[in-house]
Design a protein around this motif. Structure first.
Motif, PDB file in Angstrom:
ATOM      1  N   VAL A 110       3.183  11.704   4.023  1.00 12.08           N
ATOM      2  CA  VAL A 110       3.201  10.955   2.772  1.00 12.08           C
ATOM      3  C   VAL A 110       4.442  11.319   1.982  1.00 12.08           C
ATOM      4  N   PRO A 111       4.922  10.382   1.172  1.00 14.28           N
ATOM      5  CA  PRO A 111       4.419   9.030   0.968  1.00 14.28           C
ATOM      6  C   PRO A 111       4.730   8.116   2.155  1.00 14.28           C
ATOM      7  N   PHE A 112       3.854   7.142   2.334  1.00 13.98           N
ATOM      8  CA  PHE A 112       3.929   6.192   3.441  1.00 13.98           C
ATOM      9  C   PHE A 112       3.529   4.833   2.877  1.00 13.98           C
ATOM     10  N   LYS A 113       4.382   3.829   3.049  1.00 17.74           N
ATOM     11  CA  LYS A 113       4.103   2.512   2.459  1.00 17.74           C
ATOM     12  C   LYS A 113       4.204   1.410   3.500  1.00 17.74           C
ATOM     13  N   VAL A 114       3.369   0.387   3.322  1.00 14.97           N
ATOM     14  CA  VAL A 114       3.465  -0.841   4.098  1.00 14.97           C
ATOM     15  C   VAL A 114       3.416  -2.011   3.124  1.00 14.97           C
ATOM     16  N   VAL A 115       4.017  -3.130   3.547  1.00 12.51           N
ATOM     17  CA  VAL A 115       4.067  -4.329   2.726  1.00 12.51           C
ATOM     18  C   VAL A 115       3.481  -5.472   3.542  1.00 12.51           C
TER      19      VAL A 115
ATOM     20  N   ASN B  78       4.425 -11.281  -8.435  1.00 10.81           N
ATOM     21  CA  ASN B  78       4.461 -11.502  -6.990  1.00 10.81           C
ATOM     22  C   ASN B  78       3.847 -10.397  -6.152  1.00 10.81           C
ATOM     23  N   VAL B  79       3.710  -9.202  -6.725  1.00  8.95           N
ATOM     24  CA  VAL B  79       3.341  -8.029  -5.923  1.00  8.95           C
ATOM     25  C   VAL B  79       2.201  -7.262  -6.578  1.00  8.95           C
ATOM     26  N   MET B  80       1.314  -6.747  -5.746  1.00 10.21           N
ATOM     27  CA  MET B  80       0.262  -5.827  -6.193  1.00 10.21           C
ATOM     28  C   MET B  80       0.463  -4.527  -5.432  1.00 10.21           C
ATOM     29  N   LEU B  81       0.751  -3.456  -6.173  1.00  7.21           N
ATOM     30  CA  LEU B  81       0.906  -2.127  -5.598  1.00  7.21           C
ATOM     31  C   LEU B  81      -0.443  -1.422  -5.657  1.00  7.21           C
ATOM     32  N   ILE B  82      -0.900  -0.947  -4.503  1.00  2.84           N
ATOM     33  CA  ILE B  82      -2.165  -0.224  -4.430  1.00  2.84           C
ATOM     34  C   ILE B  82      -1.888   1.161  -3.857  1.00  2.84           C
ATOM     35  N   GLY B  83      -2.090   2.181  -4.673  1.00  2.00           N
ATOM     36  CA  GLY B  83      -1.967   3.552  -4.221  1.00  2.00           C
ATOM     37  C   GLY B  83      -3.274   3.998  -3.581  1.00  2.00           C
ATOM     38  N   LEU B  84      -3.181   4.573  -2.404  1.00  2.72           N
ATOM     39  CA  LEU B  84      -4.357   5.088  -1.699  1.00  2.72           C
ATOM     40  C   LEU B  84      -4.229   6.604  -1.607  1.00  2.72           C
ATOM     41  N   ASN B  85      -4.978   7.330  -2.443  1.00  2.00           N
ATOM     42  CA  ASN B  85      -4.947   8.788  -2.388  1.00  2.00           C
ATOM     43  C   ASN B  85      -5.576   9.219  -1.065  1.00  2.00           C
ATOM     44  N   PHE B  86      -4.856  10.090  -0.352  1.00  2.00           N
ATOM     45  CA  PHE B  86      -5.263  10.442   1.006  1.00  2.00           C
ATOM     46  C   PHE B  86      -5.035  11.931   1.221  1.00  2.00           C
ATOM     47  N   PHE B  87      -5.673  12.514   2.190  1.00  2.00           N
ATOM     48  CA  PHE B  87      -5.532  13.924   2.568  1.00  2.00           C
ATOM     49  C   PHE B  87      -6.212  14.895   1.613  1.00  2.00           C
ATOM     50  N   GLU B  88      -6.957  14.428   0.640  1.00  2.00           N
ATOM     51  CA  GLU B  88      -7.596  15.359  -0.289  1.00  2.00           C
ATOM     52  C   GLU B  88      -8.855  14.724  -0.868  1.00  2.00           C
ATOM     53  N   GLU B  89      -9.782  15.571  -1.226  1.00  2.00           N
ATOM     54  CA  GLU B  89     -11.008  15.104  -1.876  1.00  2.00           C
ATOM     55  C   GLU B  89     -11.032  15.678  -3.281  1.00  2.00           C
TER      56      GLU B  89
ATOM     57  N   PHE C 242       0.858  -1.179   0.000  1.00  2.00           N
ATOM     58  CA  PHE C 242       0.000   0.000   0.000  1.00  2.00           C
ATOM     59  C   PHE C 242       0.897   1.232   0.000  1.00  2.00           C
ATOM     60  N   ASP C 243       0.640   2.127  -0.937  1.00  2.00           N
ATOM     61  CA  ASP C 243       1.339   3.411  -1.006  1.00  2.00           C
ATOM     62  C   ASP C 243       0.315   4.488  -0.684  1.00  2.00           C
ATOM     63  N   ILE C 244       0.417   5.067   0.499  1.00  2.00           N
ATOM     64  CA  ILE C 244      -0.487   6.140   0.914  1.00  2.00           C
ATOM     65  C   ILE C 244       0.164   7.444   0.458  1.00  2.00           C
ATOM     66  N   PHE C 245      -0.550   8.195  -0.365  1.00  2.00           N
ATOM     67  CA  PHE C 245       0.062   9.364  -1.003  1.00  2.00           C
ATOM     68  C   PHE C 245      -0.970  10.469  -1.200  1.00  2.00           C
ATOM     69  N   GLY C 246      -0.510  11.591  -1.711  1.00  2.00           N
ATOM     70  CA  GLY C 246      -1.379  12.690  -2.120  1.00  2.00           C
ATOM     71  C   GLY C 246      -0.902  13.191  -3.475  1.00  2.00           C
TER      72      GLY C 246
END
Length: 187
Positions: free
Chosen positions: A141-146, A85-96, A58-62
């Protein structure tokens, strides 16, 4: 002149703004390009339903974030090189903003054509992740977890070079991420 005083009683913990996801919960995500996946809450983390063996990042970003913009092309390369092997999921955060805005002002501009979610669900997902890893500081951000099989993995702290943290914070070089992923795949 006026005086201000503090109450000497113990401060009360504020309740969570959102209810965290619980094991067994399903989270439907739609990318800004229309693709869909279902996450399953499992082992105190998340897996992709029907593809539980795939490592999740998960990539938490803006979209406004300069380091997020700078690392987006590298993350795209990373996703292409590790798609088995990997799925990268960006999560747009801090903004609408609209999905169209994210596509035009982030994905197209910075070659970020990996799975990016811009949903209201991102807030609950991010707060659940932060609670899971017991992250107490202010989110930057950016903030990532695996995660592998729903378990948060240790990754290299780019500031101390120690491999015992559950997150990346700030712009992280592709070489650091790739070394950690290679180690996690082999486990």
């Amino acid at each position: 002149m006026f005086f201000i005083g503090c109450d000497s009683s113990t401060p009360k913990a504020s309740p969570s703004v959102v209810e965290p996801f619980k094991d067994g919960d399903k989270v439907e995500l739609k990318s800004v390009s229309g693709a869909k996946i279902t996450l399953l809450r499992q082992n105190g983390g998340f897996v992709i339903e029907d593809d539980e063996e795939k490592i999740l990042m998960f990539d938490i970003f803006g979209t406004f974030c300069a380091p997020c913009q700078e690392e987006a092309p590298s993350l795209m390369d990373f996703q292409l090189q590790n798609a088995d092997n990997v799925m990268l999921i960006g999560l747009n955060f801090f903004e609408e903003v609209s999905d169209e805005y994210v596509v035009e002002n982030f994905a197209a501009k910075y070659n970020a054509y990996y799975f990016i979610s811009n949903a209201a669900t991102n807030k609950r997902l991010v707060e659940t992740i932060l609670r899971d890893i017991q992250y107490k500081a202010t989110l930057q951000v950016p903030f990532k977890v695996v995660l592998k099989k729903g378990v948060y993995q240790n990754v290299r702290d780019i500031y101390t070079n120690l491999p015992d943290t559950k997150f990346y914070i700030g712009k992280v070089g592709l070489d650091v991420i790739q070394r950690d992923i290679d180690r996690i795949v082999e486990k």
